[in-house]
Design a protein around this motif. Sequence first.
Motif, PDB file in Angstrom:
ATOM      1  N   ASP A   1       0.522  -1.079   0.355  1.00  0.00           N
ATOM      2  CA  ASP A   1      -0.003   0.355  -0.231  1.00  0.00           C
ATOM      3  C   ASP A   1       0.540   1.279   0.064  1.00  0.00           C
ATOM      4  O   ASP A   1       0.712   2.229  -0.800  1.00  0.00           O
ATOM      5  CB  ASP A   1      -0.804  -0.004   1.371  1.00  0.00           C
ATOM      6  CG  ASP A   1      -1.738   1.449   1.004  1.00  0.00           C
ATOM      7  OD1 ASP A   1      -2.611   1.444   0.817  1.00  0.00           O
ATOM      8  OD2 ASP A   1      -1.833   2.025   2.285  1.00  0.00           O
TER       9      ASP A   1
ATOM     10  N   THR B   1       2.311   1.534  -3.597  1.00  0.00           N
ATOM     11  CA  THR B   1       1.487   2.235  -4.084  1.00  0.00           C
ATOM     12  C   THR B   1       1.373   3.382  -4.641  1.00  0.00           C
ATOM     13  O   THR B   1       1.620   4.261  -5.600  1.00  0.00           O
ATOM     14  CB  THR B   1       0.393   0.938  -4.762  1.00  0.00           C
ATOM     15  OG1 THR B   1       0.207  -0.299  -4.592  1.00  0.00           O
ATOM     16  CG2 THR B   1      -0.603   1.211  -5.104  1.00  0.00           C
TER      17      THR B   1
ATOM     18  N   ALA C   1       0.117   1.510 -11.029  1.00  0.00           N
ATOM     19  CA  ALA C   1       1.168   1.821  -9.963  1.00  0.00           C
ATOM     20  C   ALA C   1       0.991   0.457  -8.935  1.00  0.00           C
ATOM     21  O   ALA C   1       2.002  -0.261  -8.587  1.00  0.00           O
ATOM     22  CB  ALA C   1       0.718   2.985  -8.544  1.00  0.00           C
ATOM     23  N   ASN C   2       0.183  -0.167  -8.781  1.00  0.00           N
ATOM     24  CA  ASN C   2      -0.329  -0.594  -7.052  1.00  0.00           C
ATOM     25  C   ASN C   2       1.078  -3.078  -7.939  1.00  0.00           C
ATOM     26  O   ASN C   2       1.296  -3.322  -7.579  1.00  0.00           O
ATOM     27  CB  ASN C   2      -1.516  -2.038  -7.171  1.00  0.00           C
ATOM     28  CG  ASN C   2      -1.910  -2.939  -6.851  1.00  0.00           C
ATOM     29  OD1 ASN C   2      -2.053  -3.978  -6.977  1.00  0.00           O
ATOM     30  ND2 ASN C   2      -1.190  -2.830  -4.961  1.00  0.00           N
TER      31      ASN C   2
ATOM     32  N   ALA D   1       4.579  -1.734  -8.256  1.00  0.00           N
ATOM     33  CA  ALA D   1       4.616  -2.152  -6.537  1.00  0.00           C
ATOM     34  C   ALA D   1       4.861  -3.552  -6.610  1.00  0.00           C
ATOM     35  O   ALA D   1       5.907  -3.922  -5.486  1.00  0.00           O
ATOM     36  CB  ALA D   1       3.921  -1.444  -6.130  1.00  0.00           C
ATOM     37  N   LYS D   2       4.263  -4.121  -6.741  1.00  0.00           N
ATOM     38  CA  LYS D   2       4.392  -5.712  -6.883  1.00  0.00           C
ATOM     39  C   LYS D   2       5.591  -6.472  -7.589  1.00  0.00           C
ATOM     40  O   LYS D   2       5.969  -7.416  -7.142  1.00  0.00           O
ATOM     41  CB  LYS D   2       2.489  -6.330  -7.902  1.00  0.00           C
ATOM     42  CG  LYS D   2       1.864  -6.499  -6.260  1.00  0.00           C
ATOM     43  CD  LYS D   2       0.137  -7.572  -7.066  1.00  0.00           C
ATOM     44  CE  LYS D   2      -0.907  -7.077  -6.054  1.00  0.00           C
ATOM     45  NZ  LYS D   2      -1.291  -7.826  -6.133  1.00  0.00           N
TER      46      LYS D   2
END
Length: 79
Positions: A45, A48, A62-63, A66-67
């Motif tokens: 979180d 992201t 973005a998520n 980030a992952k």
Amino acid sequence: MKTCIACGMPMKNIEDFADRDEKKDYCKYCSRPDGTMQSYDEKLDSLTNFIIKTQGLNPDVANEAAKAMMHKLPAWEKL
């Protein structure tokens, strides 16, 4: 110089370490107020939101970014 196992940030100065403890493998940005390391979901979180703020990507993109970044780091590579 150590690198944070949870976000990859270089930790050059004592101020960069969680709780200013050079024995810890994670940085001040990946720790909770009590000094323990954030969970995967907490870090996801946070990262992201950082990507959204700094790169202007939409939340879904973005998520995923980030992952992808996190799974290359020692703290999360086996998840």
